[in-house]
Design a protein around this motif. Structure first.
Motif, short mmCIF file in Angstrom:
data_model
loop_
_atom_site.label_atom_id
_atom_site.label_comp_id
_atom_site.label_asym_id
_atom_site.label_seq_id
_atom_site.Cartn_x
_atom_site.Cartn_y
_atom_site.Cartn_z
N LEU A 89 0.81 -1.20 0.00
CA LEU A 89 0.00 0.00 0.00
C LEU A 89 0.85 1.26 0.00
CD1 LEU A 89 -2.77 1.35 0.12
CD2 LEU A 89 -2.67 1.13 2.64
N HIS A 90 1.85 1.30 0.89
CA HIS A 90 2.64 2.52 1.08
C HIS A 90 4.07 2.42 0.55
CE1 HIS A 90 -0.65 3.91 3.54
NE2 HIS A 90 -0.51 2.90 4.38
N GLY A 91 4.51 1.20 0.26
CA GLY A 91 5.90 1.02 -0.15
C GLY A 91 6.81 0.82 1.04
N GLY A 92 7.95 0.21 0.81
CA GLY A 92 8.89 -0.06 1.88
C GLY A 92 8.70 -1.45 2.45
N PHE A 93 9.40 -1.72 3.53
CA PHE A 93 9.45 -3.07 4.08
C PHE A 93 9.18 -3.03 5.58
CE2 PHE A 93 12.28 -2.61 0.48
CZ PHE A 93 11.77 -3.57 -0.37
N GLY A 94 8.39 -3.98 6.04
CA GLY A 94 8.11 -4.10 7.46
C GLY A 94 7.16 -3.03 7.95
N ARG A 95 7.15 -2.89 9.26
CA ARG A 95 6.25 -1.94 9.90
C ARG A 95 7.03 -0.72 10.40
NH1 ARG A 95 3.46 -6.07 14.03
NH2 ARG A 95 5.64 -6.67 14.21
N ALA A 96 6.30 0.24 10.92
CA ALA A 96 6.91 1.48 11.40
C ALA A 96 7.78 1.20 12.63
CB ALA A 96 5.82 2.47 11.74
N PRO A 97 8.83 2.00 12.84
CA PRO A 97 9.31 3.06 11.96
C PRO A 97 9.92 2.49 10.69
CG PRO A 97 10.87 2.74 13.74
CD PRO A 97 9.69 1.86 14.04
N LYS A 98 9.86 3.25 9.60
CA LYS A 98 10.31 2.76 8.30
C LYS A 98 11.43 3.63 7.75
CE LYS A 98 7.09 1.42 5.38
NZ LYS A 98 5.80 1.42 4.65
N PHE A 99 12.43 2.93 7.22
CA PHE A 99 13.60 3.58 6.63
C PHE A 99 13.63 3.27 5.14
CE2 PHE A 99 14.51 3.20 11.07
CZ PHE A 99 15.35 4.26 11.39
N PRO A 100 14.29 4.12 4.35
CA PRO A 100 14.32 3.87 2.91
C PRO A 100 15.20 2.69 2.49
CG PRO A 100 15.53 5.87 3.45
CD PRO A 100 14.81 5.46 4.69
N VAL A 101 16.10 2.22 3.36
CA VAL A 101 17.02 1.10 3.08
C VAL A 101 17.50 1.11 1.63
CG1 VAL A 101 16.34 -0.44 4.94
CG2 VAL A 101 15.01 -0.49 2.85
N ALA A 102 18.17 2.19 1.25
CA ALA A 102 18.60 2.38 -0.13
C ALA A 102 19.49 1.26 -0.66
CB ALA A 102 19.31 3.73 -0.26
N PRO A 103 20.43 0.67 0.13
CA PRO A 103 21.21 -0.43 -0.42
C PRO A 103 20.35 -1.61 -0.86
CG PRO A 103 22.27 0.44 1.54
CD PRO A 103 20.92 1.08 1.47
N GLY A 118 23.67 -3.86 -0.01
CA GLY A 118 24.81 -3.44 -0.83
C GLY A 118 25.64 -4.62 -1.29
N ALA A 119 25.90 -5.56 -0.39
CA ALA A 119 26.66 -6.75 -0.76
C ALA A 119 25.93 -7.56 -1.81
CB ALA A 119 26.93 -7.60 0.49
N LEU A 120 24.63 -7.73 -1.65
CA LEU A 120 23.85 -8.48 -2.62
C LEU A 120 23.84 -7.80 -3.98
CD1 LEU A 120 20.89 -9.61 -0.35
CD2 LEU A 120 22.58 -11.11 -1.44
N ALA A 121 23.86 -6.48 -4.01
CA ALA A 121 23.94 -5.77 -5.29
C ALA A 121 25.24 -6.10 -6.01
CB ALA A 121 23.81 -4.26 -5.06
#
Length: 628
Positions: free
Chosen positions: A195-209, A527-530
């Motif tokens: 619905l909102h994007g991202g992973f898990g529940r709040a608080p939510k971080f962008p986890v860019a890696p 990052g490692a997985l990338a």
């Protein structure tokens, strides 16, 4: 009382200089004083744009009664976690023995030898919701130190022993193939907030890696990365006026963000947008989002000298009152006449490397010349001010003054990777040569028999080393790639540019050292997985050579250059004939024998250095890419 923080490099430390607390900066002197007086050490760790650090400073460290207790019964040490990331990592690891709620401010109590016997995060001025008041904590620690010293020493020894055991844990394994990487992407997809994007529940971080990994992991992962970035870009996590992303949000719909804006988050999310902008039918939002982030980085974060500030604060003063987020909650008209929240103008080598790489990549993919120019300005500043004549790096500087903090592995890897992306975007082999030197130095610093093939050339923080508190480089990743990953990424890029198979071997060794755990915990190893995904994918290289002094804006030529930028490739670059020769002379095999034939721009598309016949037109390149 001496004011030891007034001349500190860190803006975070300077903000505490006028506290009634007798602060010491990080260093041997604090522990020597604690040993002389036989009192415990309070290590308070935070950073300049940390909201709860500001709150605790106002509530507790400005309180004369609390300061009196601290000064009489403790030696108090103030640490900027961004200037001293190894110190932060060591004490965070120790603090995990006492609280699962790790964060900042980090409040650690240690022996005069530096060993932790109790820790927490933010402590309020009055007990609330089961969290004791800071004054109560200080009194309890002081009493225990005087009356139950043996118990505290035993606790400190047990924590140190546990950390030693954990630091030797084996995480190595075989590099994952594409199928296993797709499984890791599926694990992330199962935790997606559709619905909102991202992973898990709040608080939510962008986890860019993690988004970077998904963007290169295959069609399913790429679609997930695009959905997530699009939803975050349209949410309250992003400032619609200035284009930058905030640090995190306290609600699942990304509302009620914590309003600090970090260089790291914005650089990495820009890189994700650029990655999504490659290939066939890139999402339309990617370019728009990238332009907004570029505007924020160049218009707000880039300093006059060329480097990038570390972060922008969440708080500002509005109508005489301190407000968290008040500036950002106003539209453009409402911000006119207001002083923007302060910048932490500390320039960090590794973080600037991330910005350089992201701006170079986005500039190349979307044709944003201002982004590439900003990356070049920052790189030139770093190479003149943060790289000494002997080739060693500086961790941080402020207004040109260099920090005594030790440069870390992330500084070597992030700067090297950023310079290599800049070399590809500008055709300037000089940046690639420096990137190679940084990787070579990190590889040469490794003790024989060590599984991880990279180490910080300057070694670990000497104060930690002297007390046996230095930990191995942590391979786990949250907001940024680890130093191991950054160096592996740079080594892979060197191999792709033709610097030699040695660099591919280094990248593979580095990623094998964390492969045993990365696929099982993808949220912590994005990052490692990338990098692993890039290693598992076919190596596709695209070099387009234009005649020296030619008119690149001629329509036919422009079409070929645009196609070069658009097509997905492991490494893609546009160079002049002279620049191709300079790359080849510098030892980058990919550029050897690459003329602009018949005086026309010429594209060379290769798979692992085996190249198809050169082409001169965009439709011919399209046919090569799509196998027609």
């Amino acid at each position: 009382m001496p004011n030891r923080l007034k001349d500190a490099l860190s803006p975070y430390l300077r903000a505490h200089a006028d506290n009634p607390v007798d602060w010491f900066p990080w260093g041997d002197a604090a522990f020597a004083e604690a040993s002389r007086r036989d009192v415990p050490v309070l290590v308070s760790i935070g950073y300049a744009t940390c909201h709860w650090c500001h709150v605790m400073a106002r509530e507790s460290f400005s309180d004369p009664a609390i300061a009196r207790l601290l000064n009489e019964r403790f030696v108090a040490v103030k640490v900027d976690r961004e200037e001293h990331p190894e110190v932060d990592a060591s004490y965070l690891a120790a603090a995990s023995a006492f609280t699962p709620q790790l964060g900042w401010p980090l409040t650690v109590f240690a022996t005069p030898e530096g060993r932790t016997f109790y820790a927490g995060t933010y402590f309020p001025p009055r007990s609330i919701h089961g969290v004791p008041a800071f004054a109560e904590v200080l009194a309890a620690v002081d009493e225990a130190w005087r009356e139950r010293r043996n118990e505290l020493d035993e606790t400190a020894d047990a924590v140190a022993t546990a950390l030693d055991a954990a630091s030797g844990a084996v995480t190595a394994g075989d590099l994952p193939d594409l199928a296993r990487l797709e499984s890791a992407a599926a694990v992330l997809a199962a935790d997606e907030d559709r619905l909102h994007g991202g992973f898990g529940r709040a608080p939510k971080f962008p986890v860019a890696p993690v988004l970077e990994f998904l963007a290169v992991s295959g069609p399913g992962g790429r679609a997930l990365a695009a959905r997530t970035l699009k939803l975050m870009g349209a949410s309250p996590l992003r400032d619609p006026v200035e284009g930058g992303f905030f640090r995190y949000a306290t609600r699942a719909d990304w509302s009620e963000p914590h309003y600090e804006r970090m260089l790291t988050d914005n650089a990495l999310l820009l890189g994700v947008a650029a990655e999504l902008g490659r290939g066939d039918e890139p999402p339309a939002f990617a370019g728009q989002l990238a332009e907004g982030i570029v505007g924020f980085l160049t218009g707000r974060m880039q300093l006059a000298a060329g480097g990038f500030a570390s972060a922008q604060d969440s708080e500002s003063v509005i109508d005489g009152e301190r407000s968290e987020g008040g500036y950002y909650r106003r539209d453009a008209a409402g911000r006119e006449g207001l002083e923007p929240p302060a910048l932490d103008t500390k320039v960090l080598t590794g973080w600037n490397g991330l910005a350089i790489g992201a701006l170079a990549r986005a500039g190349s993919v979307f044709g944003l010349t201002d982004a590439v120019a900003a990356a070049r300005r920052a790189a030139d500043y770093l190479l003149s001010r943060h790289r000494r004549e002997d080739g060693t790096l500086v961790r941080a500087s402020l207004d040109g003054v260099v920090s005594p903090a030790t440069a870390t592995l992330e500084d070597s890897g992030m700067l090297a990777a950023g310079l290599l992306e800049l070399a590809a975007a500008t055709g300037d082999a000089r940046y690639a040569s420096v990137g190679r030197d940084l990787v070579d130095r990190a590889a040469a610093a490794v003790p024989e028999g060590t599984a991880v093939p990279f180490a910080a050339p300057a070694g670990s923080d000497p104060v930690l080393v002297a007390r046996g508190l230095a930990l191995p480089v942590d391979p786990a990743e949250g907001a940024t790639p680890s130093g191991i990953t950054a160096c592996a990424d740079a080594a892979w890029r060197l191999h792709a540019l033709g610097a030699g198979d040695r660099y591919l071997e280094l990248a593979e060794r580095a990623m094998r050292s964390v492969a045993g755990v990365a696929a099982e915990r993808p949220i912590a190893f994005g990052g490692a997985l990338a990098v692993m995904a890039r290693l598992a994918a076919p190596l596709v290289q695209l070099v387009t050579v234009v005649p020296d002094g030619g008119d690149a804006d001629e329509p036919g030529r422009r079409a070929l250059l645009d196609a070069t930028r658009r097509h997905a490739a492991s490494v893609s670059t546009i160079v002049t004939e002279r620049q191709a020769g300079e790359f080849a002379e510098a030892g980058f095999e990919l550029f050897e024998g690459r003329p602009a034939s018949d005086g026309e721009p010429t594209a060379y598309r290769c798979r692992a250095f085996v190249c198809a016949l050169p082409v001169h037109a965009a439709d011919e390149l399209d046919a090569l890419v799509h196998g027609r």
